[in-house]
Design a protein around this motif. Structure first.
Motif, PDB file in Angstrom:
ATOM      1  N   THR A 224       0.817  -1.226   0.000  1.00  0.00           N
ATOM      2  CA  THR A 224       0.000   0.000   0.000  1.00  0.00           C
ATOM      3  C   THR A 224       0.847   1.269   0.000  1.00  0.00           C
TER       4      THR A 224
ATOM      5  N   ARG B  80       0.764   4.214  -2.944  1.00  0.00           N
ATOM      6  CA  ARG B  80       0.336   5.588  -2.670  1.00  0.00           C
ATOM      7  C   ARG B  80       1.457   6.611  -2.790  1.00  0.00           C
TER       8      ARG B  80
ATOM      9  N   PRO C 299      -7.151   6.885  -0.397  1.00  0.00           N
ATOM     10  CA  PRO C 299      -7.049   7.169  -1.832  1.00  0.00           C
ATOM     11  C   PRO C 299      -8.318   7.818  -2.361  1.00  0.00           C
TER      12      PRO C 299
END
Length: 199
Positions: free
Chosen positions: A65, A69, A196
């Motif tokens: 993750t 990101r 997100p």
């Protein structure tokens, strides 16, 4: 190769290939143990390497993750494989300790109760079991939003696994501390990362 092209290529990598490549070290290390290529204490070496690989795959799954990101590298399609590979190596690590190292049931129970690094390691294993059992499409559908909450157990499990390594190390060793620090950084990044944006 730009990042979007790389992400497209990574998405096309089949999961079975990730599992195959991930499991290859397990077979290779076991073969080395059988042929005496792991030194004078092959069981200890095998136990250590399986545990280290379990931690490395766990860190890799936690890094998916933040990498997406922050860097834009998308490994989401392989996160489940990385997590399950970590669990497989945890099981291998545990089996070597149970069946080849200690072997005596009463001694195993005594070690779990009396040796802090083993107690912590067993706690990490217990936390990982429900994650491995629910890493399938059926469980994701049945559990719904609870599935995401359940899989946050990977955070304390990772910390406990790294603490297990730190406690296991004799004297001051940098490597276990680097694993613990790396996990800490990844968890902090998760806490600070915004959700997100949806298109």
């Amino acid at each position: 190769m730009d990042l979007s092209t790389l992400n497209t290529a990574l998405r096309r990598v089949p999961s079975w290939l990730v599992y195959l490549c991930g499991l290859a070290p397990a077979v290779w290390l076991f073969w080395q143990g059988l042929t005496g290529a792991l030194g004078v204490e092959p069981i200890k070496a095998l136990e250590h390497r399986y545990g280290e690989l379990a931690l490395q795959f766990l860190i890799a799954s936690l890094a998916v993750t933040p990498l997406r990101r922050i860097v834009g590298l998308n490994l989401m399609s392989h996160r489940r494989a990385l997590g399950l590979l970590s669990f497989v190596y945890v099981v291998c690590h545990l089996l070597v300790w149970l069946l080849l190292d200690v072997q005596i049931p009463s001694q195993i129970l005594a070690d779990i109760a009396k040796r802090p690094y083993i107690t912590v390691g067993m706690l990490a294993f217990v936390l990982l079991v429900p994650l491995a059992l629910t890493s399938n499409v059926v469980s994701i559908r049945k559990l719904g939003t609870r599935w995401r909450k359940l899989h946050k157990l990977s955070y304390p499990a990772a910390i406990l696994a790294a603490v297990h390594f730190v406690l296991l190390a004799k004297g001051f060793q940098i490597e276990p501390l680097l694993y613990l620090g790396g996990i800490g950084v990844l968890l902090v990044l998760r806490l600070r990362l915004p959700a997100p944006k949806r298109a």
